[in-house]
Design an enzyme around this catalytic site. Structure first.
Site, PDB file in Angstrom:
ATOM      1  NE  ARG A 127      -1.698   1.788   3.615  1.00 53.16           N
ATOM      2  CZ  ARG A 127      -1.535   1.553   4.916  1.00 53.16           C
ATOM      3  NH1 ARG A 127      -2.124   0.560   5.488  1.00 53.16           N
ATOM      4  NH2 ARG A 127      -0.758   2.333   5.633  1.00 53.16           N
ATOM      5  CG  HIS A 174      -5.994   2.082   6.605  1.00 53.52           C
ATOM      6  ND1 HIS A 174      -6.146   0.804   6.136  1.00 53.52           N
ATOM      7  CD2 HIS A 174      -7.145   2.392   7.238  1.00 53.52           C
ATOM      8  CE1 HIS A 174      -7.339   0.350   6.487  1.00 53.52           C
ATOM      9  NE2 HIS A 174      -7.967   1.296   7.144  1.00 53.52           N
ATOM     10  CE1 TYR A 224       1.412   2.573   8.845  1.00 57.33           C
ATOM     11  CE2 TYR A 224       0.235   4.269  10.071  1.00 57.33           C
ATOM     12  CZ  TYR A 224       0.337   3.435   8.978  1.00 57.33           C
ATOM     13  OH  TYR A 224      -0.633   3.475   8.007  1.00 57.33           O
TER      14      TYR A 224
END
Lengths: 371, 463
Positions: A261, A265, A274
């Site tokens: 990805r 998100h 992160y």
């Protein structure tokens, strides 16, 4: 390397290298014309353009939310183009590329994210069910549908295969594991298509599983394969075979499309919190569109004119998406009451009347009964 | 999108994260005069969730940047004006949108999907209260009755008078607990809603402002004089008193308090006090029984460190302090304050005595600094000075326990198997039962008691 939790002997099925070189695979012969490859390229570019436009629209306040597919175009287009008209898709909420292959107009997808509809398209018309926000439930729905196909006797070469899309995070859900087991023991004609994009929001894959995801299937008793999800040709070939196997009554297959990805998100998310940029740089080298373009160019299967035309078409599509999004009609407040039951219901009627009265109590009341 | 003047369009800050109310503009990528294309990034903003770039919805020339970088603005606030220049895709869609709205004269302002509340100008007001639900088929009389009763509150609101102020239930409770009349609070929330901060601001002491100057703004409005006005007195709650009220409410209604009591024969402790006073190192300081109680508590903390702790609700953790800032509750003219002796556990007894003296002196003079009152870890309160035996003290917010020390008086007491007249006091220990159970609390209390009963045996007085 963060890239994999897989064992050393993990086999990744890849037909097109990141440099655009074709490598034949004995189990998955590629039967595809130059025109079809160009078609796949066009799909990839247009789908990415739809996604880019939707992200921008969200940032401009035109959508409440968007789940970007950036980086996963090949996994979606490759599997979506492997489907036949009779097949039925159970998507998650990021399958905009599969929707494209099922002829769902991009702006029909936007309605849900703009909050003007709870659905947006006719699942039966497109063989493409509504988006599922709850993680993993669609695997049960797909399995149940596939068992229905079985009971209808709708198998065989002109029959129906079912495919369910989900992510790496969904493999930790009970629903997914129940679906695997049900599908296995019932030999259901379903393909479980897992886009392993390495991150379940902020949870990395190594915190989801101790074994490569595709190997899960062995425990339930059906085949599992890992493909390079950024390779549209491998995705097409492997998914075609899995669908055929389902149609022919061979039962389920798990396909783990190993991908990444590239974006957040959803538009609510900030991935820089992160994950490290080196990881993204690494995956940029494996871009699904660049490798197909290199292959087409190197093989003389497409000209610069073709690429320019696709780019122009993409820009026009972007503008169309923008205009159609803004033109999406707001639902009437009372419509919701119509969609609760198929038959008239006195409770709902009373609630509807009360709400209508409430709405009429505002000073600039412009809401009328019905539409 | 908003059209302001001929050809100019304003871009209002969208809610980019589902339910955010504001964002900070981190930096602008464009300046007035710059040409922008549709989807060209124009600025970076940071919300509670993420830092993101905003792409321009318009093509044209930047006319004005309406919000400076570094500023936090509410969702819905116009942040940039872009002039038409050459018509971009956005203009085309504008036309199609207004074409749809048909007969409306003014261009319809379509609210952005994610912009949360609309600007006040476009907010709709209720014209009349929602009719109450009537079970029976609508009968005219029943209906009127219902509407009238339901309308009472709302009609008070529309009078413009001091109606029931708007506030959420937890805020109402806070106000009630603090004794704040919501009608006196200036609301800052959207739609005139009184927020928690408004209530707290209302109770906060007017920081560093001379009393007379601040009075007009912060003091409650005089109430209408009633019959009882001359027989009742209304004292504005300000300053230390207000602070005390809110600290006590904070503590009493978040930490479940348990209080335990122990009667102690303090005869030997008083003897120890007298002997200490004769020692050279204590010649210039006042030695009181409170000093021994404080020392006993510090010794007990050393043996049971978890009594000296903070409940960190947010992180679901207990923070055990390996230092003791010993709070001493002091009654002053201005009200109760709780200054503390920093690192009291590491101080020899003479130093502790000296600091205790200084602390009470400073408190009495009213010159205690805020620093002296913050960071306490455990507290002693001497309720004996008021001539009472015991109390159920409320824990100083952020601490785990408080020890109250009652008056010392002659009482009949069984001493060495015989009835005797002894100097007896009562200790009360309140502790936060979320992290300190009855066993730990009792051990601490018993230890303090044992040390006071026999200070020399426990070498307390010489520590």
């Amino acid at each position: 390397m963060h890239y994999t939790t897989a064992h050393e002997d993990t086999e990744l099925i890849q037909l097109l290298t990141p440099d655009g070189e074709l490598r034949e695979h004995p189990d998955y012969p590629l039967d595809i014309s130059a025109a079809e490859v160009r078609g796949l390229y066009r799909d990839l570019v247009l789908v990415r353009r739809i996604d880019t436009e939707a992200v921008a629209l969200q940032r401009q306040g035109e959508l409440g939310l968007w789940a970007s597919l950036l980086g996963q175009e090949a996994a979606q287009v490759g599997s979506g183009r492997a489907l036949r008209a009779n097949d039925m898709v159970f998507p998650s909420y990021r399958e905009h590329g599969v929707a494209w292959c099922r002829d769902v107009d991009p702006w029909e997808l936007l309605g849900l994210f703009r909050g003007v509809t709870n659905g947006g398209w006719d699942p039966n018309e497109h063989g493409f069910q509504l988006y599922t926000i709850v993680i993993g439930t669609q695997n049960l729905h797909a399995t149940g549908y596939a068992m229905g196909v079985q009971r209808d006797g709708a198998l065989g070469d002109d029959g129906t295969a079912v495919i369910s899309y989900f992510g790496d995070g969904a493999t930790s859900q009970g629903d997914t594991n129940e679906a695997f087991n049900f599908a296995a023991v019932n030999n259901a004609p379903v393909v479980f298509f897992c886009q392993n994009n390495q991150w379940a929001i902020s949870e990395p894959l190594e915190r989801q599983a101790r074994v490569p995801l595709y190997q899960r299937a062995l425990g339930y008793g059906f085949p599992g394969v890992r493909i390079d999800g950024n390779d549209v040709l491998a995705t097409l070939a492997v998914t075609r075979r899995a669908l055929r196997s389902a149609r022919e009554g061979q039962g389920p297959t798990l396909i783990e499309a190993f991908t990444y990805r590239m974006g957040a998100h959803t538009t609510n998310d900030d991935p820089t919190r992160y994950r490290v940029s080196a990881e993204i740089d690494e995956w940029k080298q494996r871009d699904p569109i660049l490798r197909l373009r290199a292959y087409l160019a190197n093989q003389g299967m497409a000209t610069d004119t073709f690429f320019a035309e696709v780019d122009t078409e993409a820009d026009q599509l972007g503008e169309r998406v923008r205009d159609e999004c803004r033109a999406l009609a707001d639902p009437e407040p009372l419509d919701i009451f119509r969609e609760v039951y198929a038959e008239p219901n006195s409770h709902i009627d009373r609630q509807r009347a009360d709400f209508a009265e409430y709405l009429a109590s505002f000073e600039d009341a412009g809401v009328t009964e019905g539409r | 999108m908003t059209r302001t003047e001929q050809g100019a369009q304003e871009f209002r800050l969208p809610d980019v994260g589902e339910g955010l109310v504001d964002a900070e503009i981190l930096r602008w990528y464009v300046r007035p005069g710059d040409r922008v294309e549709v989807n060209q990034p124009i600025c970076e903003i940071e919300t509670a969730k993420a830092a993101v770039e905003l792409p321009s919805p318009y093509a044209g020339t930047v006319l004005e940047v309406l919000v400076e970088a570094g500023t936090t603005v509410d969702v819905g606030t116009p942040i940039i004006r872009v002039g038409d220049g050459a018509a971009g895709a956005a203009t085309g869609s504008d036309e199609s949108t207004s074409g749809q709205s048909g007969e409306e004269d003014e261009p319809r302002e379509k609210p952005l999907v994610g912009s949360g509340e609309k600007p006040a100008a476009t907010q709709r007001r209720r014209r009349r209260p929602a009719p109450t639900r009537t079970e029976a088929p609508p009968r005219e009389e029943g209906r009127d009755g219902g509407a009238a009763s339901a309308g009472r509150e709302a009609s008070a609101a529309s009078n413009g008078g001091p109606a029931r102020p708007l506030a959420k239930p937890p805020v109402r409770k806070l106000a009630r607990d603090l004794g704040v009349d919501l009608r006196e609070v200036t609301p800052t929330g959207a739609g005139g809603v009184v927020t928690r901060e408004d209530v707290q601001r209302h109770t906060a002491p007017p920081a560093a402002v001379p009393k007379a100057a601040g009075a007009g703004e912060t003091e409650p409005q005089p109430r209408p004089a009633g019959d009882l006005a001359d027989r009742e007195e209304r004292i504005p709650v300000t300053g230390v008193q207000r602070h005390m009220a809110s600290a006590m409410v904070d503590s009493a209604f978040t930490a479940p308090h348990v209080t335990e009591f122990l009667q102690v024969d303090a005869t030997k402790a008083l003897r120890a006090v007298r002997r200490l006073r004769e020692r050279p190192e204590f010649t210039d300081v006042r030695v009181s029984p409170l000093l021994l109680v404080a020392k006993a508590l510090l010794t007990a903390v050393k043996r049971h460190p978890r009594i000296n702790a903070t409940w960190d609700d947010e992180n679901r953790e207990i923070v055990v302090k390996h230092y003791v800032n010993l709070g001493i509750a002091a009654a002053t003219d201005r009200g109760l304050i709780v200054p503390n002796i920093k690192d009291a556990d590491s101080k020899p007894l003479p130093d502790l005595a000296r600091e205790l003296n200084e602390l009470t002196e400073t408190a009495r003079e009213g010159t205690t600094t805020p620093a002296a009152m913050s960071g306490g870890t455990i507290t002693v309160t001497n309720v004996g000075v008021f001539g009472v035996d015991a109390g159920t003290p409320i824990i100083n917010p952020g601490e785990g326990a408080i020890l109250a020390f009652g008056q010392i008086r002659d009482l009949p007491w069984v001493h060495k198997g015989k009835l005797a007249v002894r100097k007896v006091t009562t200790l009360s220990l309140s502790f936060d039962h979320r992290m300190i159970d009855g066993e730990l609390g009792s051990k601490v209390l018993r230890d303090v008691g044992a040390m006071l009963e026999d200070p020399e045996m426990t070498a307390l007085a010489w520590g």
